[in-house]
Design a protein around this motif. Structure first.
Motif, PDB file in Angstrom:
ATOM      1  N   UNK A 229       0.431  -0.815  -0.192  1.00  0.00           N
ATOM      2  CA  UNK A 229       0.422  -0.103  -0.151  1.00  0.00           C
ATOM      3  C   UNK A 229       0.920   1.155   0.232  1.00  0.00           C
ATOM      4  N   UNK A 230       2.569   1.218   0.706  1.00  0.00           N
ATOM      5  CA  UNK A 230       2.844   2.686   0.258  1.00  0.00           C
ATOM      6  C   UNK A 230       3.538   2.569  -0.441  1.00  0.00           C
TER       7      UNK A 230
ATOM      8  N   UNK B 276       5.713   4.197  -6.175  1.00  0.00           N
ATOM      9  CA  UNK B 276       7.372   3.989  -7.216  1.00  0.00           C
ATOM     10  C   UNK B 276       7.512   2.497  -6.058  1.00  0.00           C
ATOM     11  N   UNK B 277       8.414   1.644  -5.972  1.00  0.00           N
ATOM     12  CA  UNK B 277       9.807   0.873  -4.980  1.00  0.00           C
ATOM     13  C   UNK B 277      10.203   0.832  -4.984  1.00  0.00           C
ATOM     14  N   UNK B 278      10.114   0.263  -3.059  1.00  0.00           N
ATOM     15  CA  UNK B 278      11.047   0.953  -2.151  1.00  0.00           C
ATOM     16  C   UNK B 278      12.018   0.210  -2.566  1.00  0.00           C
TER      17      UNK B 278
ATOM     18  N   UNK C  43      12.349   9.947   0.472  1.00  0.00           N
ATOM     19  CA  UNK C  43      12.108   8.575   2.066  1.00  0.00           C
ATOM     20  C   UNK C  43      11.832   7.723   2.247  1.00  0.00           C
ATOM     21  N   UNK C  44      12.458   7.968   3.436  1.00  0.00           N
ATOM     22  CA  UNK C  44      12.238   6.414   3.756  1.00  0.00           C
ATOM     23  C   UNK C  44      11.498   6.846   5.536  1.00  0.00           C
ATOM     24  N   UNK C  45      11.497   5.100   5.355  1.00  0.00           N
ATOM     25  CA  UNK C  45      10.536   4.445   6.564  1.00  0.00           C
ATOM     26  C   UNK C  45      10.958   3.420   7.256  1.00  0.00           C
TER      27      UNK C  45
ATOM     28  N   UNK D  21       1.272   5.975  10.998  1.00  0.00           N
ATOM     29  CA  UNK D  21       0.959   5.086   9.709  1.00  0.00           C
ATOM     30  C   UNK D  21       1.133   5.524   8.316  1.00  0.00           C
ATOM     31  N   UNK D  22       2.120   4.349   8.010  1.00  0.00           N
ATOM     32  CA  UNK D  22       3.162   4.670   6.821  1.00  0.00           C
ATOM     33  C   UNK D  22       2.008   4.867   5.384  1.00  0.00           C
ATOM     34  N   UNK D  23       1.130   4.822   6.004  1.00  0.00           N
ATOM     35  CA  UNK D  23       0.315   4.378   4.307  1.00  0.00           C
ATOM     36  C   UNK D  23      -0.315   5.869   4.520  1.00  0.00           C
ATOM     37  N   UNK D  24      -1.146   6.561   5.578  1.00  0.00           N
ATOM     38  CA  UNK D  24      -1.017   7.947   5.977  1.00  0.00           C
ATOM     39  C   UNK D  24      -0.225   8.425   5.071  1.00  0.00           C
ATOM     40  N   UNK D  25       1.185   8.568   6.081  1.00  0.00           N
ATOM     41  CA  UNK D  25       2.820   9.096   6.029  1.00  0.00           C
ATOM     42  C   UNK D  25       2.751   9.322   4.360  1.00  0.00           C
ATOM     43  N   UNK D  26       2.232   7.786   3.618  1.00  0.00           N
ATOM     44  CA  UNK D  26       2.792   7.584   1.905  1.00  0.00           C
ATOM     45  C   UNK D  26       1.736   8.934   1.604  1.00  0.00           C
ATOM     46  N   UNK D  27       0.679   8.378   1.764  1.00  0.00           N
ATOM     47  CA  UNK D  27      -0.463   9.845   1.178  1.00  0.00           C
ATOM     48  C   UNK D  27      -0.373  11.446   0.918  1.00  0.00           C
ATOM     49  N   UNK D  28      -0.166  11.360   2.468  1.00  0.00           N
ATOM     50  CA  UNK D  28       0.312  13.244   2.636  1.00  0.00           C
ATOM     51  C   UNK D  28       1.372  13.287   1.249  1.00  0.00           C
TER      52      UNK D  28
END
Length: 291
Positions: free
Chosen positions: A24-25, A31-33, A68-70, A128-135
């Motif tokens: 989801x991220x 893109x892929x991490x 960016x990195x998680x 939440x990494x998905x919410x941060x990614x959307x932001x």
């Protein structure tokens, strides 16, 4: 014994299930991490920009590679990153990130005299990494940062007009060829933490040094060193003694322990001479050098 093993397996399954959904991220960021240990890092190269400095056309992998990195924290994550922006993009991107609960920890230059001027916005967050990614996606949509992009070309060292083996030997680390640039990431031997969590090299706790060939054995170099307060003056002195320009000194993090400073630099000269200067600067820090 069997009961114990079953309990461990059940715990592992639950822990895994509660971890971030990286697919989801990926989808949110388009893109892929690149994954290093448990850190998921995403690149946002400014391939749309044509930036020149002292007659050198800057490749994205040299100095225009936003990221960016998680790092997972259970089902949540710690976020750190560095976005490359033009002057007119800074305020709208910042306003959107702040409105969505992310932190802005620095805005500054990396280069001097570049045309057009570029700025670097450091971001942070927990949640939440998905919410941060959307932001992040929605904020970057207010800039001209390309959306879904192909990964930077991973070239063979033979593709570069540089003696990369000699560079490795001089610096004391192994570089890699990416997007027409030879890149070094040199970790420190000590531990840097943020909010009581260890910051690994992939999250920004490493020296970064990039070489872009400019012909006849020369290279343009830039990047940043991560230094403790008592290392800053010896480090910048070593750079200046080796004809490497210091272009910025600043912080990337707000609550790091010990306090760290990031030192950016620039030169365009004989690549081997510059590598020796970089090695002299690295030796003023607790760099993990192999030779």
């Amino acid at each position: 014994m069997l009961a114990t093993l079953a309990a461990i397996a059940a715990f592992t399954t639950v822990a895994h299930a509660e971890g971030p959904d990286w697919a989801q991220v990926d989808d949110a960021l388009g893109r892929k991490a690149a994954v290093s240990q448990d850190v998921h890092r995403y690149g946002f190269p400014r391939t749309d920009l044509n930036v020149t400095l002292d007659g050198v056309t800057i490749k994205p992998a040299l100095a225009l590679g936003g990221w960016v990195a998680f790092k997972p924290m259970g089902k949540d994550a710690m976020l750190m990153g560095d976005l490359v922006l033009t002057e007119s993009e800074i305020n709208p991107v910042m306003a959107k990130l702040l409105a969505d609960g992310l932190q802005i920890t620095a805005v500054h230059n990396h280069l001097l005299r570049a045309t057009p001027a570029t700025f670097y916005m450091h971001v942070g967050g927990h949640g939440d990494p998905v919410k941060m990614a959307i932001a992040l996606r929605e904020a970057l949509a207010l800039s001209k940062t390309p959306g879904v992009v192909a990964p930077a070309t991973i070239g063979q060292t033979s593709d570069l007009d540089l003696d990369t083996a000699a560079l490795d030997n001089a610096i004391g680390a192994k570089g890699k060829a990416t997007g027409g640039v030879y890149q070094f990431s040199v970790p420190r031997t000590d531990v840097i933490s943020e909010d009581h969590m260890t910051v690994p090299p992939a999250l920004g706790a490493a020296h970064a040094v990039n070489f872009q060939p400019t012909g006849d054995g020369k290279a343009a170099i830039t990047g940043d060193f991560i230094a403790l307060s008592n290392e800053v003056v010896p480090l910048i002195t070593a750079l200046r003694q080796n004809d490497i320009e210091v272009t910025a000194i600043h912080n990337h993090m707000l609550d790091d322990e010990p306090r760290t400073f990031f030192i950016h630099f620039w030169a365009n000269d004989d690549a081997q001479k510059l590598a020796q200067g970089i090695r002299a600067a690295l030796e003023t820090t607790k760099a993990d050098l192999k030779q």
